[in-house]
Write an enzyme that holds these catalytic residues in place. Structure first.
Site, PDB file in Angstrom:
ATOM      1  N   ASP A   1      26.756  24.923 -56.203  1.00 10.23           N
ATOM      2  CA  ASP A   1      27.140  25.594 -54.957  1.00 10.23           C
ATOM      3  C   ASP A   1      26.345  24.952 -53.932  1.00 10.23           C
ATOM      4  O   ASP A   1      26.757  24.279 -52.878  1.00 10.23           O
ATOM      5  CB  ASP A   1      26.917  26.895 -55.081  1.00 10.23           C
ATOM      6  CG  ASP A   1      27.607  27.525 -53.940  1.00 10.23           C
ATOM      7  OD1 ASP A   1      28.142  27.126 -52.880  1.00 10.23           O
ATOM      8  OD2 ASP A   1      27.443  28.773 -53.398  1.00 10.23           O
TER       9      ASP A   1
ATOM     10  N   LYS B   1      17.032  23.476 -64.596  1.00  7.59           N
ATOM     11  CA  LYS B   1      15.458  23.844 -64.223  1.00  7.59           C
ATOM     12  C   LYS B   1      14.999  24.277 -65.655  1.00  7.59           C
ATOM     13  O   LYS B   1      14.599  25.520 -66.169  1.00  7.59           O
ATOM     14  CB  LYS B   1      15.512  24.974 -63.309  1.00  7.59           C
ATOM     15  CG  LYS B   1      14.179  25.217 -62.720  1.00  7.59           C
ATOM     16  CD  LYS B   1      13.679  24.206 -61.852  1.00  7.59           C
ATOM     17  CE  LYS B   1      12.156  24.746 -61.345  1.00  7.59           C
ATOM     18  NZ  LYS B   1      11.542  23.541 -60.436  1.00  7.59           N
TER      19      LYS B   1
ATOM     20  N   ASP C   1      15.149  20.527 -58.297  1.00 11.10           N
ATOM     21  CA  ASP C   1      14.357  20.036 -56.983  1.00 11.10           C
ATOM     22  C   ASP C   1      14.123  18.862 -56.906  1.00 11.10           C
ATOM     23  O   ASP C   1      14.390  18.422 -55.689  1.00 11.10           O
ATOM     24  CB  ASP C   1      12.903  21.004 -56.992  1.00 11.10           C
ATOM     25  CG  ASP C   1      12.420  21.241 -58.341  1.00 11.10           C
ATOM     26  OD1 ASP C   1      13.169  20.970 -59.385  1.00 11.10           O
ATOM     27  OD2 ASP C   1      11.255  21.796 -58.414  1.00 11.10           O
TER      28      ASP C   1
ATOM     29  N   TYR D   1      26.254  33.566 -60.850  1.00 11.43           N
ATOM     30  CA  TYR D   1      27.360  33.931 -60.181  1.00 11.43           C
ATOM     31  C   TYR D   1      28.523  34.776 -61.061  1.00 11.43           C
ATOM     32  O   TYR D   1      29.738  35.007 -60.604  1.00 11.43           O
ATOM     33  CB  TYR D   1      28.253  32.840 -59.387  1.00 11.43           C
ATOM     34  CG  TYR D   1      27.665  32.241 -58.383  1.00 11.43           C
ATOM     35  CD1 TYR D   1      26.201  32.544 -58.039  1.00 11.43           C
ATOM     36  CD2 TYR D   1      28.419  31.296 -57.553  1.00 11.43           C
ATOM     37  CE1 TYR D   1      25.420  31.878 -57.043  1.00 11.43           C
ATOM     38  CE2 TYR D   1      27.662  30.809 -56.510  1.00 11.43           C
ATOM     39  CZ  TYR D   1      26.397  30.707 -56.265  1.00 11.43           C
ATOM     40  OH  TYR D   1      25.502  30.306 -55.198  1.00 11.43           O
TER      41      TYR D   1
END
Ligand code: NAD
Length: 368
Positions: A253, A195, A229, A128
């Site tokens: 987010d 991740k 995840d 972002y």
């Protein structure tokens, strides 16, 4: 301890349903007995027409001077050319930390009644950051060349690219914000989500930095990490195992909205954007313009954001009283808006201002 002076706070009522919600919240905050001196500041589309900018300097100056603001939602008109005021405020005031407490109060419609998590999202970096290379742009062609030279990877010609910067500086301060919040609010564990197994130089850096901060600066608070995840899977199966969760911008987010879903929806999801000098408290939801002027929408999300403000300024007793009153109104399920009723067209649903009346009455009952 109660301050003798009034707290000086900028109040941005917002637009759409913002002003009705803000009025309900002003009344409730004043009914706690804490003294406030509001500086009302307008921003948004109407202001754009009059002052040529949706976010005039006077708003920024007011917040900078006071260090505290509460804000109703503001509409971002599609195709108007002005970017989101919320993003502009975060940048201008360096509000790098987005706090989203996700607590399921008894009585809300949720499949996850044990949820009591605080999401801490980094606000400035990651995908972002706004560094993007458009399909067909000359700069994109140069970037493709650079990547081919340095990586040996040939990107397709019809590619667009977004860059994901994550720094040690940005990570340290968001992880510290998560631990400091945990300490100040009696929470016992911080989980960092990432991740790192795939993106070693960004998420890997985030994880390594978080581990160092945890070990060196906050040895008394439990720390763990989760691959994003796996975290999502676990949040919708065992949310009670999580306490404070700190994430880079994009995952933050998404998981923030997941959190709002866990606790009964947008009507009860509060938030705050916080920097070193300044804190702006606002609900997660937008301006719900189709309900403007109908005294219909739920003011609880902004009320709970006001509650966060009270805790932030250490008015703990007033905050606990307000939280108790809101929790009681939710538990009873009578003086609540349409979104908290079993069916959306329930004729017993009350309006925005009635919710404020009910919360104030509960606080007065406790005080009596
Ligand atoms: P929204 O959150 O305004 O509304 C989506 C739907 O959620 C509404 O139609 C309503 O059914 C429900 N809802 C939202 N708030 C509610 C409340 N308090 N009580 C009961 N139901 C509620 O989202 P949107 O329609 O995508 O956005 C409208 C405008 O708000 C857009 O211009 C958007 O950019 C802006 N926005 C502003 C903020 C902010 O100022 N912080 C945040 C999000 C969106």
């Amino acid at each position: 301890m109660r301050s003798l002076l009034a707290y000086r706070v900028t109040f941005i009522p917002g637009d759409g349903t913002g002003p009705e919600i803000s009025e309900a919240v002003r009344r409730v905050l004043e009914a706690t007995g804490v003294e406030f001196e509001w500086d009302w500041q307008t921003a948004g589309a109407d202001v754009y027409e009059e002052e040529g900018t949706p976010l005039p300097d006077r708003v920024i100056e007011s917040i900078k001077e006071r260090g505290l603001a509460i804000k109703g939602p503001i509409t971002t008109p599609v195709g108007s050319g002005f970017r989101s005021i919320n993003v502009a405020l975060r940048k201008e005031l360096d509000l790098y930390s987005c706090l989203r407490p996700c607590k399921a109060y008894a009585g809300v419609r949720t499949r996850f009644p044990e949820t009591d998590i605080v999401i801490v999202r980094e606000n400035h970096e990651d995908l972002y950051a706004g560094i993007e290379y458009e399909l067909g742009d000359e700069k994109t062609a140069r970037l493709r060349e650079f990547i081919k030279d340095t990586e040996g990877t040939e990107l397709r010609e019809d590619v667009g690219v977004s860059i994901k910067p994550i720094s040690v500086f940005g990570t340290k301060r968001i992880v510290r914000a998560a631990f400091d919040y945990a300490k100040a609010n009696g929470r016992s564990k911080v989980t960092a989500a990432h991740k790192a197994n795939i993106m070693k130089f960004t998420d890997g850096l985030f994880l390594k930095t978080a581990q160092e901060v945890a070990e060196e600066e906050y040895p008394d608070i439990e720390f763990e990490d989760r691959i994003i995840d796996n975290l999502c899977n676990q949040l919708v199966s065992r949310p009670e195992e999580y306490d404070v969760v700190v994430l880079p911008n994009l995952y933050g987010d998404i998981v923030s909205d997941l959190g709002a879903g866990l606790i009964g929806g947008l009507g009860v999801a509060p938030g705050a954007n916080i920097g070193d000098e300044t804190a702006v408290f606002e609900a997660v939801h937008g301006s719900a313009p189709k309900y403007k002027g109908q005294n219909k929408v739920n003011p609880m999300a902004l009320m709970l954001s006001g509650l966060m403000l009270l805790r932030h300024i250490d008015e703990r007793e007033a905050a606990d009283r307000l939280e108790g009153a809101i929790a009681e109104v939710i538990r009873e399920g009578e003086s609540v808006t349409y979104d908290m009723k079993p069916s959306r067209d329930d004729p017993t649903a009350v309006g925005t201002s009635d919710v404020a009346d009910a919360v104030i009455a509960k606080m007065e009952k406790v005080a009596a």
